[in-house]
Write a protein that holds these residues in place. Structure first.
Motif, PDB file in Angstrom:
ATOM      1  N   LYS A 233       0.814  -1.215   0.000  1.00 38.62           N
ATOM      2  CA  LYS A 233       0.000   0.000   0.000  1.00 38.62           C
ATOM      3  C   LYS A 233       0.846   1.263   0.000  1.00 38.62           C
ATOM      4  CE  LYS A 233      -4.088  -1.927   2.347  1.00 38.62           C
ATOM      5  NZ  LYS A 233      -3.676  -3.324   2.254  1.00 38.62           N
ATOM      6  N   ASN A 234       2.078   1.160   0.465  1.00 38.50           N
ATOM      7  CA  ASN A 234       2.948   2.322   0.579  1.00 38.50           C
ATOM      8  C   ASN A 234       4.036   2.370  -0.491  1.00 38.50           C
ATOM      9  OD1 ASN A 234       1.609   3.121   3.015  1.00 38.50           O
ATOM     10  ND2 ASN A 234       2.787   1.556   4.108  1.00 38.50           N
ATOM     11  N   LYS A 235       3.956   1.480  -1.462  1.00 31.29           N
ATOM     12  CA  LYS A 235       4.937   1.427  -2.536  1.00 31.29           C
ATOM     13  C   LYS A 235       4.272   1.702  -3.878  1.00 31.29           C
ATOM     14  CE  LYS A 235       8.410   0.124   0.097  1.00 31.29           C
ATOM     15  NZ  LYS A 235       9.669   0.886   0.239  1.00 31.29           N
ATOM     16  N   LYS A 236       5.030   2.240  -4.791  1.00 27.23           N
ATOM     17  CA  LYS A 236       4.559   2.347  -6.160  1.00 27.23           C
ATOM     18  C   LYS A 236       4.833   1.025  -6.857  1.00 27.23           C
ATOM     19  CE  LYS A 236       2.806   6.385  -6.282  1.00 27.23           C
ATOM     20  NZ  LYS A 236       1.380   6.557  -6.602  1.00 27.23           N
ATOM     21  N   ILE A 237       3.783   0.392  -7.366  1.00 28.71           N
ATOM     22  CA  ILE A 237       3.921  -0.927  -7.984  1.00 28.71           C
ATOM     23  C   ILE A 237       3.530  -0.835  -9.454  1.00 28.71           C
ATOM     24  CG2 ILE A 237       3.079  -3.302  -8.014  1.00 28.71           C
ATOM     25  CD1 ILE A 237       2.731  -3.161  -5.024  1.00 28.71           C
ATOM     26  N   ILE A 238       4.412  -1.348 -10.284  1.00 27.72           N
ATOM     27  CA  ILE A 238       4.177  -1.423 -11.723  1.00 27.72           C
ATOM     28  C   ILE A 238       4.277  -2.884 -12.141  1.00 27.72           C
ATOM     29  CG2 ILE A 238       5.105  -0.817 -14.006  1.00 27.72           C
ATOM     30  CD1 ILE A 238       6.163   1.774 -12.719  1.00 27.72           C
ATOM     31  N   CYS A 239       3.353  -3.317 -12.964  1.00 28.40           N
ATOM     32  CA  CYS A 239       3.388  -4.682 -13.511  1.00 28.40           C
ATOM     33  C   CYS A 239       3.391  -4.584 -15.025  1.00 28.40           C
ATOM     34  CB  CYS A 239       2.168  -5.472 -13.022  1.00 28.40           C
ATOM     35  SG  CYS A 239       2.053  -7.144 -13.708  1.00 28.40           S
ATOM     36  N   ARG A 240       4.148  -5.460 -15.676  1.00 31.68           N
ATOM     37  CA  ARG A 240       4.138  -5.495 -17.145  1.00 31.68           C
ATOM     38  C   ARG A 240       3.698  -6.862 -17.630  1.00 31.68           C
ATOM     39  NH1 ARG A 240       8.741  -3.919 -21.641  1.00 31.68           N
ATOM     40  NH2 ARG A 240      10.014  -5.423 -20.513  1.00 31.68           N
ATOM     41  N   ILE A 241       2.689  -6.855 -18.503  1.00 32.20           N
ATOM     42  CA  ILE A 241       2.140  -8.082 -19.091  1.00 32.20           C
ATOM     43  C   ILE A 241       2.642  -8.216 -20.523  1.00 32.20           C
ATOM     44  CG2 ILE A 241       0.014  -9.086 -20.013  1.00 32.20           C
ATOM     45  CD1 ILE A 241      -1.428  -8.251 -17.509  1.00 32.20           C
ATOM     46  N   HIS A 242       3.128  -9.405 -20.856  1.00 31.19           N
ATOM     47  CA  HIS A 242       3.620  -9.669 -22.214  1.00 31.19           C
ATOM     48  C   HIS A 242       2.628 -10.470 -23.067  1.00 31.19           C
ATOM     49  CE1 HIS A 242       7.738  -8.110 -21.771  1.00 31.19           C
ATOM     50  NE2 HIS A 242       7.597  -8.460 -20.510  1.00 31.19           N
ATOM     51  N   GLY A 243       1.838 -11.323 -22.459  1.00 27.38           N
ATOM     52  CA  GLY A 243       0.894 -12.065 -23.295  1.00 27.38           C
ATOM     53  C   GLY A 243       0.218 -13.236 -22.618  1.00 27.38           C
ATOM     54  N   TYR A 244       0.991 -14.283 -22.312  1.00 23.84           N
ATOM     55  CA  TYR A 244       0.384 -15.533 -21.853  1.00 23.84           C
ATOM     56  C   TYR A 244      -0.463 -15.341 -20.605  1.00 23.84           C
ATOM     57  CZ  TYR A 244       3.100 -16.372 -17.613  1.00 23.84           C
ATOM     58  OH  TYR A 244       3.594 -16.308 -16.340  1.00 23.84           O
TER      59      TYR A 244
END
Length: 482
Positions: A233-244
């Motif tokens: 909750k206190n962090k900046k979170i980024i996720c990257r999706i490639h496909g599967y």
């Protein structure tokens, strides 16, 4: 006693040990303590050879050693020192960064990279890595020397004290970091970066505690775990999706309310993601479509013309639809036996491998089909020189790095019309049927410069990084604590 550890004896030992590893019937095992002692002695010998200026002999011994022991962090420093001694500074930099990908806190690697940048007169970078070495040094006298060195470089080059950078941790599973290297390198000037190859969830706890921004490459178990931690909750979170990922339940196991930004690399993958999560509360998640970028400088242009060598590069699984590639090849081979098929990669599916072997045997093509196994970066560059056409027969694709790498190298792409491919490539490179693919290959139309320019104009690393940096800047602005 010293002679027992000579280069010659080590080579003999290497061959013996490889045989033992490969023999399922053998009951002989080298005890761990014996192996560790031998490893240490060999590394001492390598160091002695380097100190004596016998870099060729040291390189040969390293090569033999790496045939048995993989990713020994000390070897990266030794290889880099040899490259520096031979004035191969770019190679040394790549070796040291590869080692730091494994252990970002290693003193020797950080110190040697600081020295390398000092030698290249890249003083800001030099100070950055000397400081990392200082932070990871346990010898007080040496710490004092490094501190004096940093002060000296700063004073002589009028470098002001560095402002603390925001820290980004990249979380990724073993073998799934192929798309991260260039991004991390491009961000290292503005951010303090750390790539964490996760083998234990505790690494995520520790990494997220350290980081300001947490980047999860792929939407799998890692982001599922990290997004549910209390500190998420206190962090900046980024996720990257490639496909599967969008075809699995992983996307439903993420605490999306704790994720700030989602990067998806292809429009059709974004559409499928949004369809499959329409009943899920996504919180304030921001979704971005950012195409993957290619560092074209890595791929020398080889100007080619119409030829007979067909290629495939990458993992070989159900998605890649190798049976269609084989059918295209057989049609061409029936027309002209000069056609050859070159596959470089790794089979991920036993049934596909079984069919591949059956097909080759059934149609008597063993003398015209060549399998090279997985290629590292240097091997890949050499392999691409052999290829005239890159066939991608996939049933689902985004940019498809293999196609882009091939085009940068001057190779004509032959791309199956699957969902996603038309979002990235001109229709002139796309086929619908086996006959169309064969006609594209037998056509006299061939323009290596055009293929490379297409990638440079549309999918440059610079374009990708501009969008990624905008996302990161926005993320930090939205959090006053960063």
């Amino acid at each position: 006693r010293e002679a027992a550890y000579s280069l010659e004896s080590f080579a003999k030992y290497t061959n013996l040990y490889k045989d033992e590893l490969l023999s399922e019937k053998s009951n002989f095992q080298i005890q761990n303590n014996q192996m560790e002692a031998y490893k240490q002695k060999v590394k001492e010998n390598i160091s002695q050879l380097i100190n004596q200026g016998l870099v060729k002999e040291a390189s040969e011994l390293i090569c033999e050693y790496e045939g048995i022991v993989h990713d020994d962090i000390e070897i990266f420093s030794m290889k880099a020192i040899i490259a520096i001694l031979e004035n191969r500074l770019e190679d040394a930099e790549a070796i040291l960064k590869e080692g730091l990908d494994i252990d970002s806190n290693n003193f020797d690697l950080n110190y040697n990279l600081g020295y390398l940048y000092e030698k290249k007169e890249s003083f800001n970078h030099s100070i950055e890595y000397y400081k990392k070495a200082f932070d990871n040094c346990k010898n007080e006298a040496l710490k004092a020397d490094i501190s004096s060195l940093i002060e000296k470089i700063s004073a002589e080059n009028n470098i002001k004290p560095m402002i603390n950078k925001n820290k980004i941790a990249f979380f990724v599973k073993q073998g799934m970091d192929s798309f991260l290297g260039d991004i991390i390198n491009e961000l290292s000037d503005e951010y303090e970066t750390k790539k964490i190859v996760v083998t234990d969830y505790s690494q995520i706890d520790e990494g997220m505690e350290w980081a300001d921004i947490c980047w999860f490459e792929w939407c799998g178990e890692l982001v599922g775990y990290g997004s549910k931690l209390s500190l998420a909750k206190n962090k900046k979170i980024i996720c990257r999706i490639h496909g599967y990922e969008v075809y699995t339940d992983y996307i439903k196991q993420v605490a999306w309310e704790n994720v700030d930004d989602l990067i998806i690399v292809s429009p059709h993958i974004r559409r499928i993601f949004e369809e499959n999560t329409k009943n899920i509360d996504m919180g304030n998640l921001r979704i971005h479509t950012v195409f993957c970028g290619i560092n074209a400088d890595k791929y020398p242009l080889n100007v080619k013309s119409k030829g007979f060598n067909l290629g495939y590069l990458g993992y070989i699984n159900f998605k890649k639809n190798i049976p269609l590639t084989l059918d295209i090849f057989k049609k061409l081979h029936d027309m002209d036996s000069r056609y050859k098929l070159h596959l470089a990669g790794e089979f991920q599916d036993a049934r596909t491998l079984s069919y591949f072997k059956y097909f080759i045997k059934e149609h008597n093509l063993s003398k015209s089909v060549f399998f090279y196994g997985w290629q590292n970066e240097k091997e890949k560059i050499q392999w691409l020189k052999k290829i005239d056409y890159m066939i991608i027969s996939s049933i689902d694709e985004g940019l498809c790095f293999a196609a882009a790498e091939a085009m940068c190298s001057g190779i004509k792409p032959i791309l199956h019309n699957c969902e996603g491919i038309k979002d990235h490539y001109d229709k002139k490179y796309i086929f619908n049927t086996i006959d169309e693919a064969a006609n594209m290959i037998t056509s006299s139309e061939y323009n290596s410069q055009e293929y490379r320019k297409f990638i440079e104009d549309n999918y440059s690393l610079g374009k990708e990084m501009l969008k990624i940096k905008e996302i990161l800047t926005s993320a930090t602005k939205n959090n006053s604590s960063l």
